[in-house]
Scaffold this motif. Structure first.
Motif, short mmCIF file in Angstrom:
data_model
loop_
_atom_site.label_atom_id
_atom_site.label_comp_id
_atom_site.label_asym_id
_atom_site.label_seq_id
_atom_site.Cartn_x
_atom_site.Cartn_y
_atom_site.Cartn_z
N LEU A 35 0.85 -1.20 0.00
CA LEU A 35 0.00 0.00 0.00
C LEU A 35 0.88 1.24 0.00
O LEU A 35 1.94 1.28 0.62
CB LEU A 35 -0.91 0.01 1.23
CG LEU A 35 -1.79 -1.23 1.46
CD1 LEU A 35 -2.65 -1.05 2.70
CD2 LEU A 35 -2.66 -1.51 0.24
N TYR A 52 -2.23 6.00 2.29
CA TYR A 52 -3.22 6.64 1.43
C TYR A 52 -4.24 5.65 0.86
O TYR A 52 -5.05 6.03 0.01
CB TYR A 52 -2.52 7.36 0.28
CG TYR A 52 -1.76 8.59 0.75
CD1 TYR A 52 -2.43 9.63 1.39
CD2 TYR A 52 -0.38 8.69 0.57
CE1 TYR A 52 -1.74 10.75 1.81
CE2 TYR A 52 0.31 9.80 0.99
CZ TYR A 52 -0.37 10.83 1.62
OH TYR A 52 0.30 11.93 2.07
N GLU A 53 -4.19 4.41 1.31
CA GLU A 53 -5.17 3.42 0.86
C GLU A 53 -5.79 2.76 2.09
O GLU A 53 -5.30 2.91 3.21
CB GLU A 53 -4.49 2.38 -0.03
CG GLU A 53 -3.84 2.98 -1.27
CD GLU A 53 -3.23 1.93 -2.16
OE1 GLU A 53 -3.98 1.21 -2.83
OE2 GLU A 53 -1.98 1.84 -2.19
N ARG A 54 -6.87 2.05 1.89
CA ARG A 54 -7.55 1.39 3.02
C ARG A 54 -6.61 0.38 3.69
O ARG A 54 -5.93 -0.38 3.00
CB ARG A 54 -8.82 0.70 2.53
CG ARG A 54 -9.91 1.67 2.09
CD ARG A 54 -11.18 0.96 1.63
NE ARG A 54 -10.96 0.22 0.39
CZ ARG A 54 -10.96 -1.09 0.31
NH1 ARG A 54 -11.17 -1.85 1.38
NH2 ARG A 54 -10.77 -1.70 -0.86
N ARG A 100 -6.63 -2.24 -3.88
CA ARG A 100 -5.56 -1.76 -3.01
C ARG A 100 -4.19 -2.25 -3.48
O ARG A 100 -4.03 -3.40 -3.87
CB ARG A 100 -5.80 -2.22 -1.58
CG ARG A 100 -7.01 -1.58 -0.93
CD ARG A 100 -7.07 -1.94 0.54
NE ARG A 100 -7.23 -3.37 0.76
CZ ARG A 100 -7.00 -3.96 1.93
NH1 ARG A 100 -6.57 -3.25 2.95
NH2 ARG A 100 -7.19 -5.26 2.06
#
Length: 564
Positions: A35, A52-54, A100
């Motif tokens: 990620l 910046y991602e889940r 992701r």
């Protein structure tokens, strides 16, 4: 390298391995899914990474690698018309989500026809145009990265991975990579002199913004911030539009995605999307990417500014961006200040708006929407934004509820740019005195309106009643504008000047007749010609502006009868 020791939403704490030296604001690849994150704090052998991602599914012990590069975006031919997320990855028009750790960053595709503007052996300055690539009617200018001799340059078909020139020891490609947090050079900055025309009379005439300026649009829910920004994006005379949807509802961004490709650009006649870049980070996307989306959009704008273009950035909304900072700083354990915002709120807001500017070649204009909870303009984001922007267009819930659009409250709004651009406007007519007259009339009308709300219109003396009617005429005939009317949706600067001249003509005749004949105000203001004045914005189009002179003559004929 390092290993995850703690996960708190988008904030991950990493234990750094011996010999590893991560740097602040460098990119990190987090976990088994790789990620994208950014190092935001380093202390005692540990680094704090903002992801910046889940982060669902991340486990303690997963590995983290450090890139040694800052978060950046690739810029080049073909970026206009694209939809990007907060990391610069291309979003498909189909609306499918990017998995992701995956997703394709923008990169120019295909081959391009490069046309050289200089020859081998010439000495060029840093930022000088070496040549350009034309794509869909737009010239992407390729600039020299350094001041040096052009060792080699080619014209003709080139691929993105093939250098088009060698300047000094640097190879030059049709694309370039820029770190989003580092502003473009501020060399050759100049004073703003030219207005960014929007076609909205209350903005252009009363509270203008200059090319290279900054403005904020604060307003509570339902006051029309997004609609106004979309209107500005459509009608403003910038060469390039960068529209940032930061934390807004997905249906609003969907509306933009559907509408913009269909809209006809009023300046080129082509699709509006062909000179627009959309940055989409909706409310259901990772909260930390809201911060990067603002910086990413401004970096795109600076890329085109360096080519010599005027760029308008629409950020909707900076409040959602500030809320994301509040959430992340809370998870990092930073000391909060008022309403839980981080102590860096003011400097972060300044870092955005200070990247606006006019230069010897090109300009960046930044217009940010602010969504104060409950419409409270004293809350921190609105208050600090007001300090760093030159124009403040305050939207009013009462005006919006009464279907008065644009719902810009003329008594709470201001612009510092009127004095800088008055020479430009004065070439079209007597702008300065017309604007001063209108502002004074509106200020007097505001005072009288408060009395009318308390005591009723009939409580006013006749002379004040006349001023109150003058105030209402300006509001209805000039400030109110119908975005869906084919004529009234846009007013050119010349039309605005002529409309203001008509209104001042009416005012002069009203006061002259009242002073010399003492005729009741109701009779003076109820003449049939006034209904024509109220309808002139919708009945006189840009091709028949001479009709304003006929209207002035008709006004004079009507009121001269009272003096005979």
């Amino acid at each position: 390298m390092g290993r995850i020791v703690k996960v708190s939403g988008p904030v991950v704490e990493v234990e750094i391995e011996k010999g590893e030296k991560p740097f602040l604001f460098k990119v990190a690849r987090v976990g088994n899914l790789s990620l994208t994150g950014e190092v935001v704090s380093i202390a005692k052998g540990r680094a704090t990474v903002q992801v910046y991602e889940r982060t669902e599914g991340l486990k303690v012990g997963e590995r983290v690698s450090f890139d040694g590069k800052m978060l950046s975006i690739i810029l080049g031919p073909g970026i206009l018309g694209k939809i990007l997320d907060g990391l610069g990855r291309v979003l498909p028009f189909s609306g499918e989500r990017i998995e992701r750790g995956r997703g394709r960053r923008f990169f120019p595709e295909g081959e391009f026809e490069f046309k050289a503007k200089v020859n081998a052996g010439e000495w060029v300055k840093e930022g000088q145009i070496l040549g350009f690539v034309e794509l869909k009617g737009f010239n992407y200018k390729i600039l020299s990265p350094v001041a040096a001799e052009v060792k080699e340059i080619k014209s003709g078909r080139v691929s993105p991975k093939e250098p088009v020139a060698r300047v000094g020891n640097r190879e030059v490609f049709v694309f370039e990579e820029r770190a989003v947090r580092i502003p473009s050079s501020f060399k050759n900055r100049v004073e703003v002199k030219e207005p960014l025309l929007t076609g909205q009379r209350i903005i252009d005439f009363l509270f203008p913004i200059a090319k290279g300026g900054s403005a904020s649009i604060p307003g509570g829910f339902g006051t029309g911030k997004t609609v106004l920004q979309q209107t500005l994006a459509k009608w403003c005379n910038a060469d390039v539009i960068v529209y940032i949807g930061c934390g807004e509802r997905g249906n609003e961004m969907t509306e933009i995605l559907k509408e913009f490709p269909k809209l006809k650009d009023p300046y080129t006649g082509r699709s509006l999307m062909e000179r627009t870049v959309l940055i989409a980070n909706t409310s259901d996307m990772p909260v930390s990417a809201r911060e990067s989306s603002i910086y990413l959009g401004i970096t795109v704008a600076e890329y085109f500014k360096d080519m010599g273009y005027s760029v308008a950035v629409m950020a909707d909304s900076t409040s959602r961006w500030a809320e994301a900072m509040r959430e992340i700083s809370g998870r990092m354990g930073e000391l909060p200040i008022e309403e839980g915002f981080p102590a860096s709120l003011s400097s972060k807001i300044a870092s955005i708006y200070e990247r606006a500017g006019a230069f010897l070649r090109g300009s960046v204009t930044i217009i940010g929407a602010v969504s104060p909870p409950g419409g409270d303009f004293s809350e921190p984001v609105t208050r600090h934004t007001k300090r760093f922007t030159g124009a403040f267009w305050a939207l009013d819930r009462e005006l919006a509820s009464s279907r008065f659009y644009p719902a810009v409250n003329p008594f709470n709004s201001y612009s510092r740019y009127a004095q800088f651009i008055k020479d430009w406007w004065n070439r079209l007519g007597d702008y300065e005195s017309l604007r001063n007259w209108m502002v004074e009339t509106l200020q007097e009308g505001e005072r009288l309106e408060k009395l009318v709300k308390l005591l009723g219109r009939e409580s006013l003396p006749e002379d004040q009643k006349l001023k109150y009617e003058e105030f209402n005429l300006i509001k209805e005939a000039f400030l109110r504008q119908n975005a869906f009317d084919p004529v009234d949706c846009y007013s050119s600067p010349k039309k605005q000047i002529l409309m203001a001249e008509v209104l001042r003509k009416v005012s002069n005749w009203w006061h002259k007749v009242f002073k010399k004949r003492g005729i009741p105000v109701d009779k003076i203001v109820s003449q049939p010609v006034i209904s024509k004045v109220l309808k002139m914005k919708m009945e006189v189009d840009e091709e028949h502006l001479e009709e304003f002179e006929e209207l002035k003559r008709e006004i004079a004929e009507v009121y001269e009868e009272f003096l005979r």
